[in-house]
Scaffold this motif. Structure first.
Motif, PDB file in Angstrom:
ATOM      1  N   LYS A 115       0.811  -1.219   0.000  1.00 39.41           N
ATOM      2  CA  LYS A 115       0.000   0.000   0.000  1.00 39.41           C
ATOM      3  C   LYS A 115       0.844   1.268   0.000  1.00 39.41           C
ATOM      4  O   LYS A 115       0.343   2.346   0.337  1.00 39.41           O
ATOM      5  CB  LYS A 115      -0.932  -0.004   1.207  1.00 39.41           C
ATOM      6  CG  LYS A 115      -1.948  -1.144   1.175  1.00 39.41           C
ATOM      7  CD  LYS A 115      -2.898  -1.067   2.354  1.00 39.41           C
ATOM      8  CE  LYS A 115      -3.921  -2.199   2.300  1.00 39.41           C
ATOM      9  NZ  LYS A 115      -4.863  -2.138   3.444  1.00 39.41           N
ATOM     10  N   ALA A 116       2.097   1.140  -0.370  1.00 39.76           N
ATOM     11  CA  ALA A 116       2.947   2.327  -0.457  1.00 39.76           C
ATOM     12  C   ALA A 116       2.412   3.274  -1.527  1.00 39.76           C
ATOM     13  O   ALA A 116       1.760   2.853  -2.490  1.00 39.76           O
ATOM     14  CB  ALA A 116       4.383   1.925  -0.771  1.00 39.76           C
ATOM     15  N   LYS A 117       2.692   4.540  -1.372  1.00 41.77           N
ATOM     16  CA  LYS A 117       2.206   5.523  -2.327  1.00 41.77           C
ATOM     17  C   LYS A 117       2.833   5.305  -3.700  1.00 41.77           C
ATOM     18  O   LYS A 117       3.937   4.775  -3.822  1.00 41.77           O
ATOM     19  CB  LYS A 117       2.497   6.933  -1.825  1.00 41.77           C
ATOM     20  CG  LYS A 117       1.721   7.295  -0.565  1.00 41.77           C
ATOM     21  CD  LYS A 117       2.001   8.726  -0.144  1.00 41.77           C
ATOM     22  CE  LYS A 117       1.197   9.091   1.101  1.00 41.77           C
ATOM     23  NZ  LYS A 117       1.448  10.486   1.536  1.00 41.77           N
ATOM     24  N   PHE A 118       2.102   5.746  -4.702  1.00 38.97           N
ATOM     25  CA  PHE A 118       2.499   5.485  -6.087  1.00 38.97           C
ATOM     26  C   PHE A 118       3.889   6.051  -6.384  1.00 38.97           C
ATOM     27  O   PHE A 118       4.780   5.335  -6.860  1.00 38.97           O
ATOM     28  CB  PHE A 118       1.454   6.096  -7.028  1.00 38.97           C
ATOM     29  CG  PHE A 118       1.728   5.876  -8.487  1.00 38.97           C
ATOM     30  CD1 PHE A 118       1.398   4.683  -9.106  1.00 38.97           C
ATOM     31  CD2 PHE A 118       2.318   6.870  -9.255  1.00 38.97           C
ATOM     32  CE1 PHE A 118       1.645   4.478 -10.450  1.00 38.97           C
ATOM     33  CE2 PHE A 118       2.569   6.678 -10.596  1.00 38.97           C
ATOM     34  CZ  PHE A 118       2.234   5.482 -11.199  1.00 38.97           C
ATOM     35  N   PHE A 119       4.103   7.313  -6.110  1.00 33.16           N
ATOM     36  CA  PHE A 119       5.382   7.943  -6.445  1.00 33.16           C
ATOM     37  C   PHE A 119       6.501   7.488  -5.516  1.00 33.16           C
ATOM     38  O   PHE A 119       7.668   7.455  -5.919  1.00 33.16           O
ATOM     39  CB  PHE A 119       5.239   9.469  -6.419  1.00 33.16           C
ATOM     40  CG  PHE A 119       4.383  10.007  -7.527  1.00 33.16           C
ATOM     41  CD1 PHE A 119       4.867  10.058  -8.827  1.00 33.16           C
ATOM     42  CD2 PHE A 119       3.086  10.429  -7.280  1.00 33.16           C
ATOM     43  CE1 PHE A 119       4.080  10.545  -9.865  1.00 33.16           C
ATOM     44  CE2 PHE A 119       2.293  10.909  -8.307  1.00 33.16           C
ATOM     45  CZ  PHE A 119       2.786  10.967  -9.599  1.00 33.16           C
ATOM     46  N   ASP A 120       6.165   7.112  -4.288  1.00 27.84           N
ATOM     47  CA  ASP A 120       7.187   6.546  -3.405  1.00 27.84           C
ATOM     48  C   ASP A 120       7.686   5.212  -3.941  1.00 27.84           C
ATOM     49  O   ASP A 120       8.883   4.909  -3.869  1.00 27.84           O
ATOM     50  CB  ASP A 120       6.610   6.361  -2.001  1.00 27.84           C
ATOM     51  CG  ASP A 120       6.395   7.683  -1.287  1.00 27.84           C
ATOM     52  OD1 ASP A 120       6.990   8.691  -1.728  1.00 27.84           O
ATOM     53  OD2 ASP A 120       5.617   7.714  -0.312  1.00 27.84           O
ATOM     54  N   SER A 121       6.775   4.426  -4.467  1.00 29.97           N
ATOM     55  CA  SER A 121       7.173   3.143  -5.046  1.00 29.97           C
ATOM     56  C   SER A 121       8.069   3.343  -6.262  1.00 29.97           C
ATOM     57  O   SER A 121       9.073   2.640  -6.433  1.00 29.97           O
ATOM     58  CB  SER A 121       5.927   2.347  -5.435  1.00 29.97           C
ATOM     59  OG  SER A 121       6.272   1.156  -6.092  1.00 29.97           O
ATOM     60  N   SER A 227      -6.180  -5.941  -5.630  1.00 29.34           N
ATOM     61  CA  SER A 227      -7.112  -4.952  -5.085  1.00 29.34           C
ATOM     62  C   SER A 227      -7.417  -3.829  -6.073  1.00 29.34           C
ATOM     63  O   SER A 227      -8.428  -3.134  -5.928  1.00 29.34           O
ATOM     64  CB  SER A 227      -6.546  -4.362  -3.795  1.00 29.34           C
ATOM     65  OG  SER A 227      -5.291  -3.744  -4.033  1.00 29.34           O
ATOM     66  N   VAL A 228      -6.557  -3.640  -7.072  1.00 25.68           N
ATOM     67  CA  VAL A 228      -6.788  -2.581  -8.063  1.00 25.68           C
ATOM     68  C   VAL A 228      -7.278  -3.149  -9.393  1.00 25.68           C
ATOM     69  O   VAL A 228      -7.420  -2.397 -10.366  1.00 25.68           O
ATOM     70  CB  VAL A 228      -5.502  -1.756  -8.291  1.00 25.68           C
ATOM     71  CG1 VAL A 228      -5.088  -1.047  -7.022  1.00 25.68           C
ATOM     72  CG2 VAL A 228      -4.372  -2.627  -8.820  1.00 25.68           C
ATOM     73  N   MET A 229      -7.544  -4.444  -9.445  1.00 24.93           N
ATOM     74  CA  MET A 229      -7.986  -5.045 -10.703  1.00 24.93           C
ATOM     75  C   MET A 229      -9.332  -4.488 -11.152  1.00 24.93           C
ATOM     76  O   MET A 229      -9.543  -4.247 -12.348  1.00 24.93           O
ATOM     77  CB  MET A 229      -8.070  -6.570 -10.560  1.00 24.93           C
ATOM     78  CG  MET A 229      -6.739  -7.282 -10.643  1.00 24.93           C
ATOM     79  SD  MET A 229      -6.930  -9.085 -10.583  1.00 24.93           S
ATOM     80  CE  MET A 229      -7.915  -9.362 -12.057  1.00 24.93           C
ATOM     81  N   ALA A 230     -10.250  -4.289 -10.209  1.00 22.10           N
ATOM     82  CA  ALA A 230     -11.569  -3.766 -10.583  1.00 22.10           C
ATOM     83  C   ALA A 230     -11.449  -2.360 -11.164  1.00 22.10           C
ATOM     84  O   ALA A 230     -12.097  -2.028 -12.168  1.00 22.10           O
ATOM     85  CB  ALA A 230     -12.491  -3.768  -9.371  1.00 22.10           C
ATOM     86  N   THR A 231     -10.607  -1.542 -10.557  1.00 21.08           N
ATOM     87  CA  THR A 231     -10.400  -0.189 -11.081  1.00 21.08           C
ATOM     88  C   THR A 231      -9.781  -0.225 -12.467  1.00 21.08           C
ATOM     89  O   THR A 231     -10.204   0.509 -13.377  1.00 21.08           O
ATOM     90  CB  THR A 231      -9.498   0.612 -10.128  1.00 21.08           C
ATOM     91  OG1 THR A 231     -10.096   0.638  -8.833  1.00 21.08           O
ATOM     92  CG2 THR A 231      -9.300   2.029 -10.628  1.00 21.08           C
TER      93      THR A 231
END
Length: 306
Positions: A115-121, A227-231
């Motif tokens: 669940k790390a932030k997008f830009f941090d990853s 968890s982001v597959m639906a999106t």
């Protein structure tokens, strides 16, 4: 007198009924004649414009190639955008969905925090799994789009709208979701193996040796991204429906214009044969890649079709 009057009324009614029957028979005969004439009309190339006569003599691949190049130089702005922007919208959607999936997987495998932030990853994790996952997704999408969708849209035959939407959606789901979910864990796994080798540690991670191990690694490694597959699926569905609607609208307008204005069609086709669009440059680049050059159709000869 009364009997004569009744007789006249009876004759008048019979004449009126007969006239109604005759009118119906004449109307039916005319309709049958029109239907027969339409059915028996010559359905050959002589009743079509010169453009379509020449296009009919070309193969399906050459038709798609020529009309695709014509769409890039189409003078009407809205129709040109409707024909050329859908593939860019699909590429953008693939970049978004593959980025979301790749960052989730990288965050879990390198930062141990899915669940790390997008830009941090992106900043903290190795760039190669992320970049290659997005790149392979985009290239595969563009290649499949040119092979499956483009020949059906830029063809003289009327395409099936529902079939095109299903094909576009399937390509988006396969390349924008399934491919990064399988490829990113594999790439991240080998980055971890190389890290162990670089620092001289004993190898604690197994090497993938067969297809079953590859699929198992993809299945287990993609769990953080589920968890982001639906999106991601919703994004692909919206883009696919909107892109195909716009593309079919632009195709209908372009083909109708070419059919009605032969002089404009002749000039535009001549210009399209001598120009090189950005999409054509990308296709030429893909043909130089050994692994996928066979899947990209070769350009037809630059011959005049009008």
């Amino acid at each position: 007198m009364v009997q004569e009057k009744e007789l006249n009324n009876t004759q008048f009614l019979s004449l009126w009924k007969n006239s109604e029957n005759i009118s119906k028979l004449e109307s039916h005969a005319v309709n049958r004649g029109l239907v027969t004439a339409a059915r028996d009309a010559p359905n050959d190339s002589s009743s079509r414009s010169t453009l379509w006569q020449n296009l009919s003599s070309m193969s399906s691949a050459d038709q798609a190639h020529l009309m695709s190049r014509l769409s890039s130089t189409w003078p009407f702005q809205q129709e040109r955008r409707a024909l050329t922007w859908p593939v860019h919208a699909g590429l953008l959607a693939n970049c978004v969905t593959s980025s979301l999936i790749a960052t989730r997987i990288n965050s879990e495998m390198f930062l141990y925090d899915a669940k790390a932030k997008f830009f941090d990853s992106i900043r903290k994790c190795p760039k190669s799994p992320f970049v290659f996952g997005v790149y392979s997704s985009g290239v595969t999408y563009f290649m499949l789009y040119q092979i499956i969708v483009t020949p059906k849209v830029f063809n003289e035959l009327t395409p099936c709208p529902s079939c095109l939407i299903i094909n576009s959606l399937a390509i988006g789901l396969a390349t924008g979701i399934a491919l990064p979910m399988l490829a990113t864990p594999y790439l991240a796994h080998y980055v971890l193996i190389n890290r162990e080798s670089a620092v001289g540690k004993a190898k604690s991670l197994p090497v993938v040796n067969n297809l079953l191990e590859f699929l198992t690694l993809g299945w287990e490694g993609s769990k953080p991204a589920r968890s982001v597959m639906a999106t991601c699926a919703a994004i692909q569905m919206v883009v696919s429906f909107g892109a195909m609607y716009a593309m079919l609208w632009g195709r209908e307008r372009m083909f109708s214009t070419l059919e009605l204005d032969s002089d404009l069609a002749r000039r535009l086709v001549a210009e399209a044969q001598t120009s090189t669009s950005l999409k054509q440059k990308i296709l030429d680049f893909l043909r130089r890649i050994p692994l996928i050059n066979g899947a990209i159709p070769e350009s037809p000869e630059n011959e005049r079709v009008i």
